[in-house]
Design a protein around this motif. Structure first.
Motif, PDB file in Angstrom:
ATOM      1  N   ARG A 128       0.877  -1.181   0.000  1.00 28.35           N
ATOM      2  CA  ARG A 128       0.000   0.000   0.000  1.00 28.35           C
ATOM      3  C   ARG A 128       0.904   1.218   0.000  1.00 28.35           C
ATOM      4  NH1 ARG A 128      -4.908  -0.449   4.015  1.00 28.35           N
ATOM      5  NH2 ARG A 128      -5.383   1.367   2.779  1.00 28.35           N
ATOM      6  N   ASN A 129       1.112   1.780  -1.161  1.00 29.78           N
ATOM      7  CA  ASN A 129       2.098   2.823  -1.359  1.00 29.78           C
ATOM      8  C   ASN A 129       1.457   4.000  -2.076  1.00 29.78           C
ATOM      9  OD1 ASN A 129       4.149   0.684  -0.721  1.00 29.78           O
ATOM     10  ND2 ASN A 129       3.451  -0.085  -2.692  1.00 29.78           N
ATOM     11  N   SER A 130       2.050   5.182  -1.896  1.00 31.61           N
ATOM     12  CA  SER A 130       1.530   6.347  -2.599  1.00 31.61           C
ATOM     13  C   SER A 130       2.588   7.434  -2.688  1.00 31.61           C
ATOM     14  CB  SER A 130       0.271   6.894  -1.907  1.00 31.61           C
ATOM     15  OG  SER A 130       0.600   7.400  -0.626  1.00 31.61           O
ATOM     16  N   SER A 131       2.315   8.393  -3.569  1.00 30.38           N
ATOM     17  CA  SER A 131       3.162   9.567  -3.705  1.00 30.38           C
ATOM     18  C   SER A 131       2.268  10.782  -3.922  1.00 30.38           C
ATOM     19  CB  SER A 131       4.122   9.416  -4.891  1.00 30.38           C
ATOM     20  OG  SER A 131       4.879  10.607  -5.068  1.00 30.38           O
ATOM     21  N   ALA A 132       2.672  11.892  -3.316  1.00 23.45           N
ATOM     22  CA  ALA A 132       1.964  13.160  -3.466  1.00 23.45           C
ATOM     23  C   ALA A 132       2.994  14.282  -3.391  1.00 23.45           C
ATOM     24  CB  ALA A 132       0.916  13.322  -2.371  1.00 23.45           C
ATOM     25  N   THR A 133       2.583  15.488  -3.712  1.00 24.63           N
ATOM     26  CA  THR A 133       3.442  16.656  -3.548  1.00 24.63           C
ATOM     27  C   THR A 133       3.574  16.941  -2.059  1.00 24.63           C
ATOM     28  OG1 THR A 133       2.660  17.534  -5.644  1.00 24.63           O
ATOM     29  CG2 THR A 133       3.729  19.084  -4.153  1.00 24.63           C
ATOM     30  N   SER A 134       4.803  17.177  -1.601  1.00 27.37           N
ATOM     31  CA  SER A 134       5.018  17.462  -0.185  1.00 27.37           C
ATOM     32  C   SER A 134       5.615  18.858  -0.016  1.00 27.37           C
ATOM     33  CB  SER A 134       5.965  16.426   0.432  1.00 27.37           C
ATOM     34  OG  SER A 134       7.286  16.616  -0.034  1.00 27.37           O
ATOM     35  N   PRO A 135       5.214  19.569   1.050  1.00 29.54           N
ATOM     36  CA  PRO A 135       5.823  20.866   1.306  1.00 29.54           C
ATOM     37  C   PRO A 135       7.330  20.777   1.545  1.00 29.54           C
ATOM     38  CG  PRO A 135       3.800  20.629   2.580  1.00 29.54           C
ATOM     39  CD  PRO A 135       4.100  19.284   1.962  1.00 29.54           C
ATOM     40  N   ALA A 136       7.801  19.656   2.088  1.00 33.45           N
ATOM     41  CA  ALA A 136       9.229  19.514   2.393  1.00 33.45           C
ATOM     42  C   ALA A 136      10.096  19.542   1.136  1.00 33.45           C
ATOM     43  CB  ALA A 136       9.480  18.231   3.174  1.00 33.45           C
ATOM     44  N   PHE A 137       9.569  19.012   0.008  1.00 34.24           N
ATOM     45  CA  PHE A 137      10.367  18.931  -1.223  1.00 34.24           C
ATOM     46  C   PHE A 137       9.706  19.588  -2.429  1.00 34.24           C
ATOM     47  CE2 PHE A 137      11.875  15.371   1.370  1.00 34.24           C
ATOM     48  CZ  PHE A 137      13.242  15.588   1.328  1.00 34.24           C
ATOM     49  N   GLN A 138       8.439  19.937  -2.334  1.00 32.76           N
ATOM     50  CA  GLN A 138       7.675  20.502  -3.453  1.00 32.76           C
ATOM     51  C   GLN A 138       7.896  19.662  -4.719  1.00 32.76           C
ATOM     52  OE1 GLN A 138       5.435  22.744  -2.723  1.00 32.76           O
ATOM     53  NE2 GLN A 138       4.631  22.622  -4.779  1.00 32.76           N
ATOM     54  N   ASN A 139       7.827  18.360  -4.517  1.00 30.02           N
ATOM     55  CA  ASN A 139       8.060  17.399  -5.598  1.00 30.02           C
ATOM     56  C   ASN A 139       6.806  17.184  -6.424  1.00 30.02           C
ATOM     57  OD1 ASN A 139       7.378  16.060  -2.895  1.00 30.02           O
ATOM     58  ND2 ASN A 139       6.745  14.491  -4.370  1.00 30.02           N
ATOM     59  N   GLU A 140       7.011  16.776  -7.658  1.00 32.19           N
ATOM     60  CA  GLU A 140       5.915  16.250  -8.454  1.00 32.19           C
ATOM     61  C   GLU A 140       5.533  14.894  -7.862  1.00 32.19           C
ATOM     62  OE1 GLU A 140       6.219  17.108 -13.002  1.00 32.19           O
ATOM     63  OE2 GLU A 140       8.203  16.525 -12.303  1.00 32.19           O
ATOM     64  N   VAL A 141       4.359  14.396  -8.225  1.00 31.04           N
ATOM     65  CA  VAL A 141       3.999  13.029  -7.871  1.00 31.04           C
ATOM     66  C   VAL A 141       5.048  12.123  -8.511  1.00 31.04           C
ATOM     67  CG1 VAL A 141       2.268  11.229  -8.149  1.00 31.04           C
ATOM     68  CG2 VAL A 141       1.551  13.578  -7.670  1.00 31.04           C
ATOM     69  N   LEU A 142       5.709  11.305  -7.725  1.00 33.82           N
ATOM     70  CA  LEU A 142       6.834  10.521  -8.235  1.00 33.82           C
ATOM     71  C   LEU A 142       6.394   9.400  -9.169  1.00 33.82           C
ATOM     72  CD1 LEU A 142       8.982  10.296  -4.983  1.00 33.82           C
ATOM     73  CD2 LEU A 142       9.188  11.931  -6.870  1.00 33.82           C
ATOM     74  N   CYS A 143       5.214   8.855  -8.933  1.00 31.13           N
ATOM     75  CA  CYS A 143       4.728   7.738  -9.748  1.00 31.13           C
ATOM     76  C   CYS A 143       3.817   8.213 -10.880  1.00 31.13           C
ATOM     77  CB  CYS A 143       3.995   6.722  -8.874  1.00 31.13           C
ATOM     78  SG  CYS A 143       2.605   7.417  -7.962  1.00 31.13           S
ATOM     79  N   GLY A 144       3.829   9.493 -11.158  1.00 31.39           N
ATOM     80  CA  GLY A 144       2.990  10.042 -12.229  1.00 31.39           C
ATOM     81  C   GLY A 144       3.520  11.387 -12.671  1.00 31.39           C
ATOM     82  N   THR A 145       2.610  12.279 -13.014  1.00 30.04           N
ATOM     83  CA  THR A 145       3.012  13.602 -13.470  1.00 30.04           C
ATOM     84  C   THR A 145       2.271  14.673 -12.690  1.00 30.04           C
ATOM     85  OG1 THR A 145       1.308  13.583 -15.179  1.00 30.04           O
ATOM     86  CG2 THR A 145       3.503  12.807 -15.815  1.00 30.04           C
ATOM     87  N   GLY A 146       2.847  15.841 -12.654  1.00 30.18           N
ATOM     88  CA  GLY A 146       2.195  16.987 -12.054  1.00 30.18           C
ATOM     89  C   GLY A 146       2.274  17.042 -10.541  1.00 30.18           C
ATOM     90  N   LEU A 147       1.572  18.041  -9.989  1.00 29.11           N
ATOM     91  CA  LEU A 147       1.531  18.274  -8.556  1.00 29.11           C
ATOM     92  C   LEU A 147       0.165  17.869  -8.031  1.00 29.11           C
ATOM     93  CD1 LEU A 147       3.154  21.839  -8.477  1.00 29.11           C
ATOM     94  CD2 LEU A 147       4.284  19.655  -8.057  1.00 29.11           C
ATOM     95  N   SER A 148       0.135  17.241  -6.881  1.00 30.64           N
ATOM     96  CA  SER A 148      -1.124  16.855  -6.258  1.00 30.64           C
ATOM     97  C   SER A 148      -0.893  16.616  -4.777  1.00 30.64           C
ATOM     98  CB  SER A 148      -1.694  15.583  -6.884  1.00 30.64           C
ATOM     99  OG  SER A 148      -2.844  15.159  -6.179  1.00 30.64           O
ATOM    100  N   ASP A 149      -1.771  17.162  -3.940  1.00 24.45           N
ATOM    101  CA  ASP A 149      -1.639  16.918  -2.508  1.00 24.45           C
ATOM    102  C   ASP A 149      -2.403  15.671  -2.067  1.00 24.45           C
ATOM    103  OD1 ASP A 149      -4.190  17.873  -2.777  1.00 24.45           O
ATOM    104  OD2 ASP A 149      -4.037  19.388  -1.204  1.00 24.45           O
ATOM    105  N   LYS A 150      -3.019  14.996  -3.012  1.00 23.26           N
ATOM    106  CA  LYS A 150      -3.693  13.730  -2.720  1.00 23.26           C
ATOM    107  C   LYS A 150      -2.762  12.592  -3.120  1.00 23.26           C
ATOM    108  CE  LYS A 150      -8.384  15.426  -3.399  1.00 23.26           C
ATOM    109  NZ  LYS A 150      -8.496  16.094  -2.194  1.00 23.26           N
ATOM    110  N   GLY A 151      -2.589  11.634  -2.249  1.00 24.94           N
ATOM    111  CA  GLY A 151      -1.678  10.528  -2.529  1.00 24.94           C
ATOM    112  C   GLY A 151      -2.133   9.694  -3.716  1.00 24.94           C
ATOM    113  N   GLN A 152      -1.246   9.565  -4.703  1.00 27.92           N
ATOM    114  CA  GLN A 152      -1.530   8.705  -5.852  1.00 27.92           C
ATOM    115  C   GLN A 152      -0.961   7.324  -5.564  1.00 27.92           C
ATOM    116  OE1 GLN A 152      -0.779  10.361  -9.733  1.00 27.92           O
ATOM    117  NE2 GLN A 152      -0.325   8.358 -10.597  1.00 27.92           N
TER     118      GLN A 152
END
Length: 198
Positions: free
Chosen positions: A161-185
């Motif tokens: 059960r894994n996910s990726s989202a934009t984080s304030p600590a790194f302001q990263n794109e979703v690592l497993c997809g594209t773009g910015l999102s604060d909802k875990g993909q």
């Protein structure tokens, strides 16, 4: 192949011919240029954990990293994931990835990254300085990049059960997809490795 070569390589496990590496040598070379200066000098990276060699167990990952850290001076670990969609991404933590219940750790030298098809260099997301939520490593999960409603990278204790989202600590794109999102993909983990840099 020997772990003493100038590029990070996989140790000669007996079943190596049956498995595929997550991080290849060209990706390792590209990542190396983003490491802190003292880490770029070292020639030896050691593979500490591999999902296909050691099984889907976060406790095993912690145990193997801790065992190595006791015997070696290492300034950092690279955790790299390949998902079932073919995305390769991860995090460099400036110290060993160890279980530390209830406390964030890591410094501004840490970063998140992802490899994108057609780009020779990884996209690197450096610490923003907005908070100190670099890494949170507990019994039930491991996460990097916090401070919002989701994590930059979150893996559960069996990597199922894994996910990726934009984080304030790194302001990263979703690592497993594209773009910015604060909802875990969510993503399914096909491969995972942890490397020690020296």
């Amino acid at each position: 192949m020997s772990a003493k070569q100038s590029l990070p390589v996989r140790p000669p496990f007996p079943s190596m011919d049956l498995t595929a590496p997550v991080l290849d040598i060209s990706q390792a070379q590209a990542l190396r240029g983003n490491l802190p200066p003292r880490q770029r000098i070292g020639n030896n990276w050691s593979l500490l954990f591999s999902l296909d060699q050691h099984g889907a167990s976060l406790s095993t990952l912690y145990r193997l990293v801790e065992t190595y850290a006791k015997d070696h001076k290492t300034a950092g670990n690279i955790l790299v994931v390949r998902d079932t969609e073919g995305h390769t991404f991860g995090v460099y933590l400036n110290e060993p990835i160890l279980k530390r219940e209830g406390t964030y750790y890591g410094s501004g030298e840490s970063f998140m990254f992802k490899f994108v098809d057609g780009e020779s260099q990884p996209r690197v997301y450096r610490w923003t300085g907005r908070n100190q939520y670099v890494a949170l490593c507990e019994t039930g999960f491991i996460s990097f990049g916090g401070g919002g409603t989701s994590y930059g990278l979150l893996l559960d204790s069996t990597f199922s059960r894994n996910s990726s989202a934009t984080s304030p600590a790194f302001q990263n794109e979703v690592l497993c997809g594209t773009g910015l999102s604060d909802k875990g993909q969510p993503f399914d983990c096909l491969g995972l490795e942890v490397w020690a840099t020296s």
